[in-house]
Design an enzyme around this catalytic site. Structure first.
Site, PDB file in Angstrom:
ATOM      1  N   TYR A   1       0.850  -1.186   0.000  1.00 13.39           N
ATOM      2  CA  TYR A   1       0.000   0.000   0.000  1.00 13.39           C
ATOM      3  C   TYR A   1       0.892   1.245   0.000  1.00 13.39           C
ATOM      4  O   TYR A   1       2.005   1.194   0.512  1.00 13.39           O
ATOM      5  CB  TYR A   1      -0.866   0.016   1.260  1.00 13.39           C
ATOM      6  CG  TYR A   1      -1.815  -1.146   1.408  1.00 13.39           C
ATOM      7  CD1 TYR A   1      -2.982  -1.226   0.637  1.00 13.39           C
ATOM      8  CD2 TYR A   1      -1.568  -2.147   2.335  1.00 13.39           C
ATOM      9  CE1 TYR A   1      -3.870  -2.279   0.809  1.00 13.39           C
ATOM     10  CE2 TYR A   1      -2.452  -3.204   2.507  1.00 13.39           C
ATOM     11  CZ  TYR A   1      -3.601  -3.265   1.740  1.00 13.39           C
ATOM     12  OH  TYR A   1      -4.474  -4.308   1.917  1.00 13.39           O
TER      13      TYR A   1
ATOM     14  N   ARG B   1       2.022   2.580   3.822  1.00 14.77           N
ATOM     15  CA  ARG B   1       2.413   1.745   4.958  1.00 14.77           C
ATOM     16  C   ARG B   1       3.147   0.480   4.507  1.00 14.77           C
ATOM     17  O   ARG B   1       2.955   0.025   3.391  1.00 14.77           O
ATOM     18  CB  ARG B   1       1.193   1.361   5.803  1.00 14.77           C
ATOM     19  CG  ARG B   1       0.048   0.713   5.062  1.00 14.77           C
ATOM     20  CD  ARG B   1      -1.256   1.006   5.812  1.00 14.77           C
ATOM     21  NE  ARG B   1      -2.401   0.236   5.315  1.00 14.77           N
ATOM     22  CZ  ARG B   1      -3.096   0.572   4.246  1.00 14.77           C
ATOM     23  NH1 ARG B   1      -2.741   1.601   3.496  1.00 14.77           N
ATOM     24  NH2 ARG B   1      -4.146  -0.146   3.881  1.00 14.77           N
TER      25      ARG B   1
ATOM     26  N   CYS C   1      -0.999 -20.811   9.007  1.00 12.72           N
ATOM     27  CA  CYS C   1      -0.241 -19.556   8.956  1.00 12.72           C
ATOM     28  C   CYS C   1       0.013 -19.086   7.527  1.00 12.72           C
ATOM     29  O   CYS C   1       0.486 -19.839   6.681  1.00 12.72           O
ATOM     30  CB  CYS C   1       1.091 -19.727   9.672  1.00 12.72           C
ATOM     31  SG  CYS C   1       2.110 -18.235   9.636  1.00 12.72           S
TER      32      CYS C   1
HETATM   33  C1  LIG Z   1      -2.561  -6.182   6.171  1.00 13.78           C
HETATM   34  C2  LIG Z   1      -1.424  -5.449   5.608  1.00 13.78           C
HETATM   35  C3  LIG Z   1      -1.183  -4.120   5.948  1.00 13.78           C
HETATM   36  C4  LIG Z   1      -2.058  -3.354   6.925  1.00 13.78           C
HETATM   37  O1  LIG Z   1      -3.327  -3.191   6.425  1.00 13.78           O
HETATM   38  P1  LIG Z   1      -4.419  -2.343   7.240  1.00 13.78           P
HETATM   39  O2  LIG Z   1      -5.691  -2.534   6.472  1.00 13.78           O
HETATM   40  O3  LIG Z   1      -3.931  -0.928   7.255  1.00 13.78           O
HETATM   41  O4  LIG Z   1      -4.482  -2.909   8.612  1.00 13.78           O
HETATM   42  C5  LIG Z   1      -0.120  -3.480   5.364  1.00 13.78           C
HETATM   43  N1  LIG Z   1       0.675  -4.118   4.477  1.00 13.78           N
HETATM   44  C6  LIG Z   1       0.463  -5.392   4.125  1.00 13.78           C
HETATM   45  C7  LIG Z   1       1.357  -6.022   3.123  1.00 13.78           C
HETATM   46  C8  LIG Z   1      -0.582  -6.111   4.677  1.00 13.78           C
HETATM   47  O5  LIG Z   1      -0.779  -7.400   4.338  1.00 13.78           O
END
Ligand SMILES: *Cc1c(COP(=O)(O)O)cnc(C)c1O
Length: 425
Positions: A168, A171, A187
């Site tokens: 994303y 993040r 897992c």
């Molecule tokens: C789940 C995840 C996130 C965080 O996702 P949120 O919807 O913000 O909790 C970030 N990066 C990756 C690769 C993920 O799998």
């Protein structure tokens, strides 16, 4: 390992596996409990959740008669005495033929890891018990069905640095270690857990930190693994300290199952350290309401009292938690211990997961059975992490059933239809 590359990085935690259950001669048999200095114990804790569950006490007395309470309550002791193979597990469980065969498979599988604490929650006589299915392998694990793969979310191909998944824009997911205190059979990271592939290695961490430092769009860092809380306080603090120094990183969170399988890890020194790095959030992996024990309640209470907002993540699993009643009990248990249900995941199609995967409809049915029927805070988002790396896609039961002139027709939780006079565009 190039632990020397960064002189301030604390040495890796060394866990010497002991011979499980071995009598330790000359140990003091006195049960000490100085974990709760009275002046630090809020009144509320004394009443509600200070005592250990009877179940884990009996288990300790029976299977670890030479262990003191102080040892049992020590997370390192818990890790050193993990059950990791058929031989040790057969002492505490009546293994089914299927479990025995799965445990006998030599290599190439996800390790088995059950802390004595979590083992105390397992039903010795029932191989179908939900908690037991979560951590004890079965032969279905070796069956690969259509559409399954080792890395269905294409995490490896979205990693600018090994173990740093940037999917994303704002993040990243930072897999800081491949150690785990649980090794859940479903897992998502079965491909790396316990392989040494993503060890908490100084050079790899440095490259990941450099990438985060050089990418100003990253405002949120999610620490995962493996399980970040299997690292020592010093190592974890080193990383939090480094991340906090990066001005554009606004928010750090930790994804963990440790409070559930190793609640002893949530010590006062740990929470005192963590609270220095706010804003810090935590997502805790819960699978079943039977995991919400007095020990887990106390661990979550310490974290919440340290000001860490707690969320939950749960994987929807066939025959384990795939009905409204179980899920509602779990969500209610979580709210009681101040954990806000966050995600309910459709099980990822990792290799060998067909025994665990439910139809997508099932998740929608569960959400429909929660929304309206119980506290809104108790309704998680049901998501599918899209195979191929599309990210999490939220699914909700469809409430809009049509239009009538200027109104939208909506179905409520009881199935009644209501008209909402829509605004014109
Ligand atoms: C789940 C995840 C996130 C965080 O996702 P949120 O919807 O913000 O909790 C970030 N990066 C990756 C690769 C993920 O799998």
């Amino acid at each position: 390992m190039e632990g020397e590359a960064s002189p301030s990085m604390p040495p890796e935690l060394v866990l010497v596996p002991l011979e499980a259950n071995s009598p330790k001669k000359g140990r003091p048999q006195t049960a000490t409990s100085n974990l709760f200095p009275p002046e630090l114990t809020p009144f509320r804790q004394r009443r509600a959740s200070q005592s250990r569950s009877t179940r884990s006490k009996l288990f300790q007395r029976f299977f670890f008669p030479f262990a003191t309470d102080a040892e049992w309550n020590d997370w390192r002791w818990q890790l050193q005495n993990r059950f990791q193979d058929g031989r040790s597990l057969s002492r505490i469980l009546r293994l089914s033929d299927d479990e025995r065969n799965a445990l006998d498979r030599p290599e190439g599988q996800l390790p088995v890891n059950v802390t004595p604490y979590y083992a105390s929650l397992l039903d010795a006589g029932d191989s179908e018990q939900p908690l037991r299915r979560g951590v004890i392998p079965s032969c279905d694990e070796f069956v690969c069905t259509n559409g399954e793969s080792d890395d269905p979310l294409a995490e490896d191909s979205m990693s600018p640095v090994h173990g740093l998944v940037h999917r994303y824009p704002d993040r990243v997911l930072f897999l800081i270690t491949d150690h785990c205190a649980a090794c859940c059979r479903y897992c998502t990271r079965s491909r790396v857990v316990g392989t040494g592939e993503m060890a908490p290695d100084a050079r790899r961490w440095e490259l990941a930190l450099e990438y985060i430092e050089n990418t100003p769009t990253i405002r949120d860092v999610l620490l995962s693994g493996g399980d970040p809380l299997t690292l020592s306080d010093d190592r974890l603090e080193y990383l939090l300290h480094r991340l906090r120094r990066i001005p554009h990183v606004e928010f750090v969170r930790i994804g963990t199952k440790v409070p559930v399988v190793l609640p002893q890890r949530i010590t006062l020194p740990l929470v005192r350290m963590l609270r220095r790095y706010h804003p810090l959030w935590m997502s805790i992996h819960f699978m079943h309401p039977d995991e919400v024990t007095p020990e887990v309640e106390r661990a979550c209470e310490r974290l919440a009292d340290a000001g860490i907002p707690l969320g939950s993540q749960t994987v929807l699993l066939k025959g384990i938690n795939d009905n409204v009643d179980t899920m509602k009990r779990l969500m209610h248990g979580l709210l009681r211990i101040r954990v806000r249900p966050y995600y309910l995941y459709q099980c990822d199609p990792i290799t060998g997961s067909s025994q665990f995967r439910t139809p997508v409809e099932k998740g929608l049915e569960i959400i429909a059975g929660l929304r309206g029927f119980t506290t809104g805070y108790g309704v998680p988002h049901f998501v599918i992490d899209a195979p191929g790396g599309g990210g999490k896609i939220a699914l909700v039961p469809n409430a809009v059933i049509g239009r009538e002139e200027d109104s939208v027709l909506l179905r409520n939780y009881e199935g009644n239809v209501y008209k909402y006079p829509d605004a014109s565009r």
